[in-house]
Write a protein that holds these residues in place. Structure first.
Motif, mmCIF file in Angstrom:
data_model
loop_
_atom_site.group_PDB
_atom_site.id
_atom_site.type_symbol
_atom_site.label_atom_id
_atom_site.label_comp_id
_atom_site.label_asym_id
_atom_site.label_seq_id
_atom_site.Cartn_x
_atom_site.Cartn_y
_atom_site.Cartn_z
ATOM 1 N N TYR A 102 0.973 -1.068 0.161
ATOM 2 C CA TYR A 102 -0.136 -0.084 0.119
ATOM 3 C C TYR A 102 0.898 1.211 -0.037
ATOM 4 O O TYR A 102 1.810 1.504 0.944
ATOM 5 C CB TYR A 102 -0.911 0.057 1.156
ATOM 6 N N GLU A 103 0.651 2.112 -1.010
ATOM 7 C CA GLU A 103 1.484 3.299 -1.012
ATOM 8 C C GLU A 103 0.940 4.485 -0.290
ATOM 9 O O GLU A 103 -0.418 4.898 -0.459
ATOM 10 C CB GLU A 103 1.597 3.771 -2.682
ATOM 11 N N PRO A 142 5.406 8.852 -0.790
ATOM 12 C CA PRO A 142 6.512 8.130 -1.226
ATOM 13 C C PRO A 142 6.854 6.950 -0.667
ATOM 14 O O PRO A 142 8.114 6.245 -0.824
ATOM 15 C CB PRO A 142 7.635 9.370 -0.898
ATOM 16 N N VAL A 143 5.965 6.620 0.354
ATOM 17 C CA VAL A 143 6.255 5.519 1.159
ATOM 18 C C VAL A 143 5.297 4.055 0.670
ATOM 19 O O VAL A 143 4.377 4.216 0.563
ATOM 20 C CB VAL A 143 6.036 5.598 2.716
ATOM 21 N N ASN A 144 6.020 2.928 0.394
ATOM 22 C CA ASN A 144 5.530 1.768 0.053
ATOM 23 C C ASN A 144 5.366 0.871 1.180
ATOM 24 O O ASN A 144 6.453 0.171 1.577
ATOM 25 C CB ASN A 144 5.990 1.358 -1.236
ATOM 26 N N LEU A 145 4.430 0.412 1.799
ATOM 27 C CA LEU A 145 4.048 -0.489 3.068
ATOM 28 C C LEU A 145 3.926 -1.744 2.522
ATOM 29 O O LEU A 145 3.197 -1.975 1.586
ATOM 30 C CB LEU A 145 3.026 0.075 3.981
ATOM 31 N N LEU A 146 4.588 -2.715 3.148
ATOM 32 C CA LEU A 146 4.258 -4.187 2.572
ATOM 33 C C LEU A 146 4.249 -5.224 3.811
ATOM 34 O O LEU A 146 4.775 -4.915 4.887
ATOM 35 C CB LEU A 146 5.373 -4.561 1.505
ATOM 36 N N GLY A 147 3.544 -6.222 3.402
ATOM 37 C CA GLY A 147 3.310 -7.590 4.450
ATOM 38 C C GLY A 147 3.260 -8.800 3.806
ATOM 39 O O GLY A 147 2.679 -8.700 2.460
ATOM 40 N N ALA A 148 3.748 -9.643 4.288
ATOM 41 C CA ALA A 148 3.579 -10.971 3.600
ATOM 42 C C ALA A 148 3.023 -12.067 4.840
ATOM 43 O O ALA A 148 3.832 -12.007 5.930
ATOM 44 C CB ALA A 148 4.797 -11.370 2.631
ATOM 45 N N PHE A 149 2.697 -13.214 4.190
ATOM 46 C CA PHE A 149 2.587 -14.381 4.946
ATOM 47 C C PHE A 149 2.687 -15.794 4.178
ATOM 48 O O PHE A 149 2.225 -15.830 2.871
ATOM 49 C CB PHE A 149 1.182 -14.571 5.750
#
Length: 258
Positions: free
Chosen positions: A140-141, A144-151
């Motif tokens: 999610y942007e 200028p920051v792109n946040l990310l998560g993963a499982f």
């Protein structure tokens, strides 16, 4: 090439920028499919903070085909080196579906980690290296920051070590300074049979600086330098061997994407 020369190469790349638009994807006719291919030369191959090459250079290639529907397939290959085993390469095959909902980019898929050419040692307990995972990712942007998560989940993790659960979070910040992107990651790996895998459950983290250099109508050169570490002590790293492949280290890489 020793790591010092690789760092110097990254620094040299950071000294100039090719500002023309780059063609980083190749369309396949009118099929709606585009293919992206990347070649990478790195000072190490780290997977969730642990070296897969025993702190040696890594030579890697990856290719991915994406359809306009969001369906994609891809592959990755790298050299590897595990003490006491004759595995020399890792080949990953994966596929999934990407969709954007409410501004959130979602990615669902599966991946197989294969080690062709590996032969199980005769007698005793000999590991089976191949395994598979399913995964879900989100980005999610915010400016200028792109946040990310993963499982990720594996029903039988590397070396047949049982259920493997993995979570990761992070962010990439386009700093606006020399076109540099500052990225941070933190992940945690749970392993059902720790004694089989060779480490306790552990966390890993990293911080890296990346810069892209587009080459008009050809592709993009990507230079990156970062710091990586894990929560695994030396005596708990892969049965307490002298490899120390779980320790803190710097990693530098140069990639060409087209």
């Amino acid at each position: 090439m020793p790591i010092r020369k690789l760092f110097l190469a990254c620094a040299t790349l950071a000294g100039f920028a090719m500002i023309q638009p780059a063609q980083a994807q190749i369309p396949i006719g009118e099929s709606g499919i585009t293919v992206t291919t990347t070649g990478t030369y790195a000072s190490d191959y780290l997977f969730r903070g642990i070296s897969q090459t025993r702190s040696r250079m890594a030579y890697q290639a990856a290719s991915e085909a994406v359809h306009t529907s969001g369906v994609y397939v891809g592959g990755f290959i790298s050299n590897v080196s595990f003490q006491g085993l004759d595995a020399r390469q890792e080949v990953d095959v994966y596929g999934g579906y990407r969709v954007t909902l409410g501004g959130v980019n979602l990615d669902f898929g599966g991946i197989g980690y294969l080690y062709p050419g590996y032969t199980r040692p005769p007698g005793g307990v000999s590991p089976v290296l191949d395994y598979a995972e399913i995964y879900a990712k989100a980005t999610y942007e915010i400016g200028p920051v792109n946040l990310l998560g993963a499982f990720n989940y594996s029903p039988n993790f590397f070396g047949r070590s049982g259920d493997g659960f993995y979570v990761e979070g992070g962010a990439d910040w386009k700093t606006g300074v020399w076109d540099l992107t500052l990225g941070g990651r933190i992940g945690y790996q749970w392993i059902q049979r720790n004694a089989v895998f060779g480490t306790p459950d552990y966390a890993w983290w990293s911080i890296a600086v990346t810069r892209e250099f587009p080459i008009a109508n050809i592709g993009t050169v990507v230079a990156s330098v970062g710091y990586y570490d894990t929560s695994i002590s030396k005596q708990d790293c892969i049965y307490g061997t002298a490899q120390n492949i779980c320790s803190a280290r710097a990693l530098a890489s140069i990639a060409f994407r087209f």
